[in-house]
Design a protein around this motif. Structure first.
Motif, PDB file in Angstrom:
ATOM      1  N   ALA A  30       9.018  19.918 -12.869  1.00  0.00           N
ATOM      2  CA  ALA A  30       8.008  19.737 -13.914  1.00  0.00           C
ATOM      3  C   ALA A  30       6.639  20.157 -13.413  1.00  0.00           C
ATOM      4  O   ALA A  30       6.325  20.032 -12.218  1.00  0.00           O
ATOM      5  N   GLN A  31       5.813  20.637 -14.325  1.00  0.00           N
ATOM      6  CA  GLN A  31       4.421  20.901 -14.008  1.00  0.00           C
ATOM      7  C   GLN A  31       3.693  19.563 -13.771  1.00  0.00           C
ATOM      8  O   GLN A  31       4.178  18.495 -14.144  1.00  0.00           O
ATOM      9  N   LYS A  32       2.527  19.636 -13.140  1.00  0.00           N
ATOM     10  CA  LYS A  32       1.819  18.423 -12.733  1.00  0.00           C
ATOM     11  C   LYS A  32       0.561  18.197 -13.571  1.00  0.00           C
ATOM     12  O   LYS A  32      -0.262  19.110 -13.733  1.00  0.00           O
ATOM     13  N   PRO A  33       0.379  16.994 -14.099  1.00  0.00           N
ATOM     14  CA  PRO A  33      -0.856  16.712 -14.840  1.00  0.00           C
ATOM     15  C   PRO A  33      -2.042  16.583 -13.884  1.00  0.00           C
ATOM     16  O   PRO A  33      -1.879  16.301 -12.691  1.00  0.00           O
ATOM     17  N   GLN A  34      -3.219  16.775 -14.425  1.00  0.00           N
ATOM     18  CA  GLN A  34      -4.417  16.715 -13.600  1.00  0.00           C
ATOM     19  C   GLN A  34      -4.552  15.362 -12.916  1.00  0.00           C
ATOM     20  O   GLN A  34      -5.062  15.274 -11.779  1.00  0.00           O
ATOM     21  N   ALA A  35      -4.082  14.298 -13.554  1.00  0.00           N
ATOM     22  CA  ALA A  35      -4.182  12.967 -12.939  1.00  0.00           C
ATOM     23  C   ALA A  35      -3.408  12.908 -11.625  1.00  0.00           C
ATOM     24  O   ALA A  35      -3.844  12.259 -10.659  1.00  0.00           O
ATOM     25  N   VAL A  36      -2.265  13.571 -11.571  1.00  0.00           N
ATOM     26  CA  VAL A  36      -1.482  13.605 -10.333  1.00  0.00           C
ATOM     27  C   VAL A  36      -2.157  14.498  -9.301  1.00  0.00           C
ATOM     28  O   VAL A  36      -2.246  14.153  -8.114  1.00  0.00           O
ATOM     29  N   ILE A  37      -2.641  15.656  -9.747  1.00  0.00           N
ATOM     30  CA  ILE A  37      -3.336  16.565  -8.833  1.00  0.00           C
ATOM     31  C   ILE A  37      -4.555  15.881  -8.217  1.00  0.00           C
ATOM     32  O   ILE A  37      -4.805  15.992  -7.007  1.00  0.00           O
ATOM     33  N   ASP A  38      -5.298  15.158  -9.028  1.00  0.00           N
ATOM     34  CA  ASP A  38      -6.486  14.454  -8.526  1.00  0.00           C
ATOM     35  C   ASP A  38      -6.103  13.373  -7.517  1.00  0.00           C
ATOM     36  O   ASP A  38      -6.779  13.201  -6.489  1.00  0.00           O
ATOM     37  N   ALA A  39      -5.026  12.649  -7.800  1.00  0.00           N
ATOM     38  CA  ALA A  39      -4.581  11.600  -6.879  1.00  0.00           C
ATOM     39  C   ALA A  39      -4.165  12.192  -5.542  1.00  0.00           C
ATOM     40  O   ALA A  39      -4.472  11.641  -4.471  1.00  0.00           O
ATOM     41  N   ILE A  40      -3.476  13.330  -5.591  1.00  0.00           N
ATOM     42  CA  ILE A  40      -3.047  13.987  -4.356  1.00  0.00           C
ATOM     43  C   ILE A  40      -4.251  14.511  -3.578  1.00  0.00           C
ATOM     44  O   ILE A  40      -4.343  14.342  -2.347  1.00  0.00           O
ATOM     45  N   ALA A  41      -5.187  15.146  -4.285  1.00  0.00           N
ATOM     46  CA  ALA A  41      -6.371  15.703  -3.622  1.00  0.00           C
ATOM     47  C   ALA A  41      -7.185  14.610  -2.936  1.00  0.00           C
ATOM     48  O   ALA A  41      -7.645  14.773  -1.793  1.00  0.00           O
ATOM     49  N   ALA A  42      -7.350  13.489  -3.620  1.00  0.00           N
ATOM     50  CA  ALA A  42      -8.112  12.387  -3.022  1.00  0.00           C
ATOM     51  C   ALA A  42      -7.379  11.792  -1.824  1.00  0.00           C
ATOM     52  O   ALA A  42      -7.992  11.468  -0.798  1.00  0.00           O
ATOM     53  N   ALA A  43      -6.056  11.686  -1.938  1.00  0.00           N
ATOM     54  CA  ALA A  43      -5.279  11.093  -0.849  1.00  0.00           C
ATOM     55  C   ALA A  43      -5.248  11.996   0.378  1.00  0.00           C
ATOM     56  O   ALA A  43      -5.193  11.509   1.508  1.00  0.00           O
ATOM     57  N   TYR A  44      -5.298  13.303   0.180  1.00  0.00           N
ATOM     58  CA  TYR A  44      -5.358  14.229   1.311  1.00  0.00           C
ATOM     59  C   TYR A  44      -6.785  14.452   1.807  1.00  0.00           C
ATOM     60  O   TYR A  44      -6.985  15.000   2.889  1.00  0.00           O
ATOM     61  N   GLY A  45      -7.762  14.050   0.989  1.00  0.00           N
ATOM     62  CA  GLY A  45      -9.150  14.273   1.343  1.00  0.00           C
ATOM     63  C   GLY A  45      -9.849  13.014   1.822  1.00  0.00           C
ATOM     64  O   GLY A  45      -9.536  12.483   2.897  1.00  0.00           O
ATOM     65  N   PRO A  46     -10.789  12.487   1.035  1.00  0.00           N
ATOM     66  CA  PRO A  46     -11.634  11.387   1.515  1.00  0.00           C
ATOM     67  C   PRO A  46     -10.890  10.080   1.747  1.00  0.00           C
ATOM     68  O   PRO A  46     -11.438   9.181   2.404  1.00  0.00           O
ATOM     69  N   GLU A  47      -9.669   9.941   1.225  1.00  0.00           N
ATOM     70  CA  GLU A  47      -8.940   8.679   1.393  1.00  0.00           C
ATOM     71  C   GLU A  47      -7.879   8.746   2.488  1.00  0.00           C
ATOM     72  O   GLU A  47      -7.251   7.738   2.796  1.00  0.00           O
ATOM     73  N   TYR A  48      -7.679   9.913   3.111  1.00  0.00           N
ATOM     74  CA  TYR A  48      -6.511  10.096   3.961  1.00  0.00           C
ATOM     75  C   TYR A  48      -6.594   9.304   5.272  1.00  0.00           C
ATOM     76  O   TYR A  48      -7.620   9.254   5.944  1.00  0.00           O
ATOM     77  N   ALA A  49      -5.465   8.700   5.596  1.00  0.00           N
ATOM     78  CA  ALA A  49      -5.258   8.049   6.901  1.00  0.00           C
ATOM     79  C   ALA A  49      -3.765   7.759   7.001  1.00  0.00           C
ATOM     80  O   ALA A  49      -3.029   7.849   6.019  1.00  0.00           O
ATOM     81  N   THR A  50      -3.334   7.412   8.203  1.00  0.00           N
ATOM     82  CA  THR A  50      -1.937   7.046   8.364  1.00  0.00           C
ATOM     83  C   THR A  50      -1.695   5.646   7.812  1.00  0.00           C
ATOM     84  O   THR A  50      -2.631   4.943   7.427  1.00  0.00           O
ATOM     85  N   VAL A  51      -0.436   5.256   7.737  1.00  0.00           N
ATOM     86  CA  VAL A  51      -0.099   3.938   7.190  1.00  0.00           C
ATOM     87  C   VAL A  51       0.660   3.118   8.222  1.00  0.00           C
ATOM     88  O   VAL A  51       1.267   3.653   9.146  1.00  0.00           O
ATOM     89  N   HIS A  52       0.569   1.799   8.041  1.00  0.00           N
ATOM     90  CA  HIS A  52       1.373   0.813   8.786  1.00  0.00           C
ATOM     91  C   HIS A  52       0.962   0.635  10.245  1.00  0.00           C
ATOM     92  O   HIS A  52       1.301  -0.372  10.847  1.00  0.00           O
ATOM     93  N   ARG A  53       0.234   1.595  10.826  1.00  0.00           N
ATOM     94  CA  ARG A  53      -0.025   1.526  12.265  1.00  0.00           C
ATOM     95  C   ARG A  53      -1.491   1.325  12.616  1.00  0.00           C
ATOM     96  O   ARG A  53      -1.820   0.726  13.622  1.00  0.00           O
ATOM     97  N   GLY A  54      -2.384   1.888  11.793  1.00  0.00           N
ATOM     98  CA  GLY A  54      -3.796   1.826  12.134  1.00  0.00           C
ATOM     99  C   GLY A  54      -4.397   0.450  11.915  1.00  0.00           C
ATOM    100  O   GLY A  54      -4.014  -0.278  10.997  1.00  0.00           O
ATOM    101  N   VAL A  55      -5.354   0.088  12.763  1.00  0.00           N
ATOM    102  CA  VAL A  55      -6.048  -1.195  12.600  1.00  0.00           C
ATOM    103  C   VAL A  55      -7.408  -0.999  11.942  1.00  0.00           C
ATOM    104  O   VAL A  55      -8.124  -1.970  11.696  1.00  0.00           O
ATOM    105  N   TYR A  56      -7.772   0.247  11.645  1.00  0.00           N
ATOM    106  CA  TYR A  56      -9.062   0.524  11.028  1.00  0.00           C
ATOM    107  C   TYR A  56      -8.937   0.420   9.503  1.00  0.00           C
ATOM    108  O   TYR A  56      -7.834   0.466   8.941  1.00  0.00           O
TER     109      TYR A  56
END
Length: 401
Positions: A30-56
């Protein structure tokens, strides 16, 4: 974007990858709605970090988002708990996971029952298991209008059957299985039920508890989410009893050179760094379709598929496959024209369809064709797409006489 806009108006503006393209290959991806594209862009950009391991702080925030995506998936299919949700690369990996963990409890003399319309991803893993364990595989037939013959399936089941594995919606025919009925029949002989839900979750509400399934698998990219992410749902007691299938980081409690102990499910099935952004994007896709309403999407796509079938039936040299009430998918073949030629000519007209065996070669053998042309609709599709499909088919007829 207003996620609550009625689907009777085209939602094409939500999908930058569609524009004026008649994209009729949603069953493939399926094609992707802008809401999904925006969520991915933010998660790879200003929100990105690893999970479960970091203490920051940002790692903690991203961990919360990742686990919130698990909770979203649980609500989306009405799982009893988020701990019943395992993130995988897609339905293919989900089915292989079950075959290589739960399936290894089976032994020679045990049997698995499939149906004639299954995708290769719900055939080959069981053949691999057969080659390792000596189990046997049986295949339920289809009805005249290309649905799983549930009467025949029930008659085939014996106490030797330990698993029934079927598609909820056929990726070729659009036929919908009565999963609740199949679940009752499987459980009556002591068998478990695995459901390939890839084509169901983008277009109809799924309640795994009401259906009575034991395993349910689906991919994110067919649900307007990213590739490389999907879900395996399994009943909590079954999942807790299954051994891990891959070893590495995250899925452990303690490791020594003498012995390793494993984390509880679902963590024990998610070795290594997960597809963090994929899970975030998948959650955004689930929120998108939930805001519209799966019942609304189902009605919309059935209308378009029905309209396409009605008009295509008027083409004398064209053969339609699947039931009249197919769920958003229409497969067909034209006498004397290979589906690849149909697809190529339609592409020149700005219409994208799928042409081939659709990873369902045993079904093609049953239908008596090497391949079909398949038009499949999405939330962004409208009647103008059907019109363009028909104009393209008319050009195919002119070219091939």
């Amino acid at each position: 974007m207003n996620a609550l806009t009625p689907i009777t108006a085209s939602r094409r503006a939500d999908f930058p990858g569609v524009a004026d393209w008649a994209y009729l290959d949603s069953a493939a991806t399926a094609q992707k709605p802008q809401a999904v594209i925006d969520a991915i862009a933010a998660a790879y950009g200003p929100e990105y970090a690893t999970v479960h391991r970091g203490v920051y702080a940002r790692s903690a925030t991203m961990t919360e988002r990742f686990e919130a995506a698990r909770s979203t998936a649980a609500r989306f299919i009405n799982a009893a708990s988020p701990n019943e949700i395992v993130f995988v690369r897609g339905a293919t990996e989900a089915i292989n996971l079950v075959a290589q963990t739960w399936g290894m409890t089976l032994k020679a003399g045990d049997r698995i029952l499939l149906s004639r319309l299954e995708h290769h991803s719900n055939i080959v893993p069981w053949q691999l298991l057969r080659d390792r364990t000596g189990i046997e595989i049986d295949v339920a037939p289809l009805t005249a209008d290309h649905r799983i013959d549930e009467v025949a399936l029930e008659a085939m089941l014996t106490p030797a059957h330990k698993l029934v594995a079927v598609a909820h919606v056929s990726n070729v025919l659009g036929s919908v299985a009565d999963i609740a009925r199949i679940a009752r029949a499987a459980h009556a002989v002591g068998a478990k039920l695995l459901v390939d839900g890839c084509q169901a979750v983008p277009r109809m509400g799924v309640d795994v508890q009401a259906l009575g399934a034991d395993f349910y698998a689906f991919s994110g990219h067919k649900l307007y989410g990213p590739t490389g992410i999907g879900v395996l749902w399994a009943r909590g007691d079954i999942l807790s009893a299954m051994p891990p299938w891959q070893g590495g980081g995250s899925m452990i409690e303690t490791v020594t050179f003498e012995k390793t102990t494993y984390a509880p499910s679902p963590t024990r099935f998610e070795a290594g760094t997960p597809h963090i952004v994929g899970a975030v994007g998948l959650a955004a896709a689930m929120d998108y379709v939930s805001a519209i309403g799966l019942d609304v999407i189902d009605t919309h796509e059935r209308h378009l598929a029905g309209l396409a079938r009605t008009e295509l039936r008027k083409v004398n040299s064209l053969r339609l496959f699947g039931p009249e009430d197919s769920s958003g998918i229409v497969s067909f073949a034209m006498e004397g024209v290979h589906p690849h030629d149909i697809g190529t000519i339609l592409d020149e007209e700005g219409v994208a369809i799928r042409a081939g065996h659709h990873c369902a070669q045993p079904l093609m053998d049953l239908l008596g064709v090497p391949a079909t042309a398949r038009a499949s609709f999405g939330v962004y599709s409208d009647e103008s797409d059907v019109d363009r499909l028909l104009r393209g088919i008319a050009r195919v007829k002119r070219i091939f006489g």
